[in-house]
Design a protein around this motif. Structure first.
Motif, short mmCIF file in Angstrom:
data_model
loop_
_atom_site.label_atom_id
_atom_site.label_comp_id
_atom_site.label_asym_id
_atom_site.label_seq_id
_atom_site.Cartn_x
_atom_site.Cartn_y
_atom_site.Cartn_z
N LEU A 1 8.76 1.10 -5.97
CA LEU A 1 7.29 1.18 -5.86
C LEU A 1 6.81 2.48 -5.23
O LEU A 1 5.75 2.98 -5.57
CB LEU A 1 6.77 -0.02 -5.07
CG LEU A 1 7.12 -1.39 -5.67
CD1 LEU A 1 6.58 -2.51 -4.81
CD2 LEU A 1 6.59 -1.51 -7.09
N TYR B 1 0.85 -1.18 0.00
CA TYR B 1 0.00 0.00 0.00
C TYR B 1 0.89 1.23 0.00
O TYR B 1 1.72 1.38 0.88
CB TYR B 1 -0.89 0.03 1.24
CG TYR B 1 -1.71 -1.23 1.42
CD1 TYR B 1 -2.97 -1.34 0.84
CD2 TYR B 1 -1.21 -2.31 2.13
CE1 TYR B 1 -3.72 -2.50 0.98
CE2 TYR B 1 -1.96 -3.48 2.27
CZ TYR B 1 -3.20 -3.56 1.70
OH TYR B 1 -3.93 -4.71 1.83
N ARG C 1 -1.87 4.10 -3.98
CA ARG C 1 -1.73 2.96 -4.88
C ARG C 1 -1.72 1.66 -4.09
O ARG C 1 -1.35 1.63 -2.91
CB ARG C 1 -0.42 3.08 -5.67
CG ARG C 1 -0.45 4.21 -6.70
CD ARG C 1 0.67 4.09 -7.72
NE ARG C 1 1.99 3.96 -7.12
CZ ARG C 1 2.66 4.97 -6.58
NH1 ARG C 1 2.14 6.18 -6.55
NH2 ARG C 1 3.85 4.78 -6.06
N PHE C 2 -2.12 0.62 -4.78
CA PHE C 2 -2.20 -0.70 -4.19
C PHE C 2 -1.55 -1.66 -5.18
O PHE C 2 -1.97 -1.74 -6.33
CB PHE C 2 -3.68 -1.03 -3.96
CG PHE C 2 -3.96 -2.45 -3.60
CD1 PHE C 2 -3.49 -2.96 -2.40
CD2 PHE C 2 -4.71 -3.26 -4.43
CE1 PHE C 2 -3.75 -4.28 -2.06
CE2 PHE C 2 -4.98 -4.57 -4.09
CZ PHE C 2 -4.50 -5.08 -2.90
N ILE C 3 -0.50 -2.31 -4.77
CA ILE C 3 0.25 -3.18 -5.70
C ILE C 3 0.30 -4.59 -5.12
O ILE C 3 0.68 -4.77 -3.96
CB ILE C 3 1.68 -2.63 -5.92
CG1 ILE C 3 1.61 -1.23 -6.50
CG2 ILE C 3 2.46 -3.55 -6.86
CD1 ILE C 3 2.80 -0.37 -6.16
N GLU C 4 -0.11 -5.56 -5.92
CA GLU C 4 -0.10 -6.95 -5.46
C GLU C 4 0.99 -7.70 -6.20
O GLU C 4 1.00 -7.74 -7.43
CB GLU C 4 -1.46 -7.57 -5.73
CG GLU C 4 -1.74 -8.78 -4.87
CD GLU C 4 -3.23 -9.12 -4.89
OE1 GLU C 4 -3.75 -9.48 -3.83
OE2 GLU C 4 -3.87 -9.00 -5.95
N LEU C 5 1.91 -8.28 -5.43
CA LEU C 5 3.02 -9.02 -6.02
C LEU C 5 2.86 -10.50 -5.73
O LEU C 5 2.46 -10.89 -4.62
CB LEU C 5 4.36 -8.55 -5.42
CG LEU C 5 4.67 -7.06 -5.40
CD1 LEU C 5 5.83 -6.78 -4.45
CD2 LEU C 5 5.04 -6.60 -6.80
N GLU C 6 3.18 -11.32 -6.71
CA GLU C 6 3.25 -12.77 -6.49
C GLU C 6 4.73 -13.09 -6.43
O GLU C 6 5.43 -12.96 -7.45
CB GLU C 6 2.54 -13.47 -7.65
CG GLU C 6 2.52 -14.98 -7.57
CD GLU C 6 1.59 -15.48 -6.47
OE1 GLU C 6 0.46 -14.99 -6.38
OE2 GLU C 6 2.03 -16.37 -5.70
N VAL C 7 5.22 -13.45 -5.25
CA VAL C 7 6.66 -13.66 -5.09
C VAL C 7 6.96 -15.07 -4.60
O VAL C 7 6.11 -15.74 -4.02
CB VAL C 7 7.29 -12.65 -4.10
CG1 VAL C 7 7.07 -11.22 -4.57
CG2 VAL C 7 6.75 -12.83 -2.71
N ARG D 1 3.39 0.44 3.03
CA ARG D 1 3.13 -0.61 4.02
C ARG D 1 3.10 -1.93 3.27
O ARG D 1 2.50 -2.04 2.20
CB ARG D 1 1.78 -0.33 4.69
CG ARG D 1 1.38 -1.26 5.78
CD ARG D 1 0.30 -0.61 6.66
NE ARG D 1 -0.82 -0.11 5.87
CZ ARG D 1 -1.87 -0.86 5.49
NH1 ARG D 1 -1.92 -2.12 5.84
NH2 ARG D 1 -2.86 -0.34 4.80
#
Lengths: 76, 76
Positions: B63, B6, B40-46, B72
């Motif tokens: 980011l 976030y 902004r809201f960023i979703e990562l697949e790690v 956060r």
């Protein structure tokens, strides 16, 4: 009262911003990332008498494009 | 593993996008909103072996703009 709205692209919708972030992370040498999706986060300060229905209407009419985006509302 | 990031503007930093949303909500007849902040809201697949330190570096370097933004990280 604080209300958080999370707007995300629906699954299957192309995300060029996410792709660009992913590519840039790889360019910086960060491995182990397999996918990036970019969304929006909107924080509203609302009066206590604003109903859930009102918040839902705000999202559906303005904050999110419901054709390609999902939204989630959280009251804090 | 899914990781949510976030990114929000620091308090005191002017937020023209939030102001525009606030104004548009009023124009649509939604009362009771006193402030809007856009983020902004960023979703990562790690991969599971990506450390918290790596995630923090991704945020600090790419980011988020840490001069004007806070971030956060939440592992899901």
């Amino acid at each position: 009262m604080k209300v958080q709205v999370y707007v995300t692209l629906k699954p299957g919708v192309l995300d060029p911003q996410g792709k660009a972030i992913h590519h840039a992370l790889e360019g910086l040498g960060f491995g182990g990332v397999s996918d990036v999706r970019a969304g929006r986060f909107i924080e509203l300060e609302v009066a206590d008498d604003v109903s859930d229905t009102d918040l839902d209407a705000m999202c559906a009419k303005l904050l999110a494009n419901t054709v390609i985006e999902n939204y989630r509302i959280e009251r804090a």
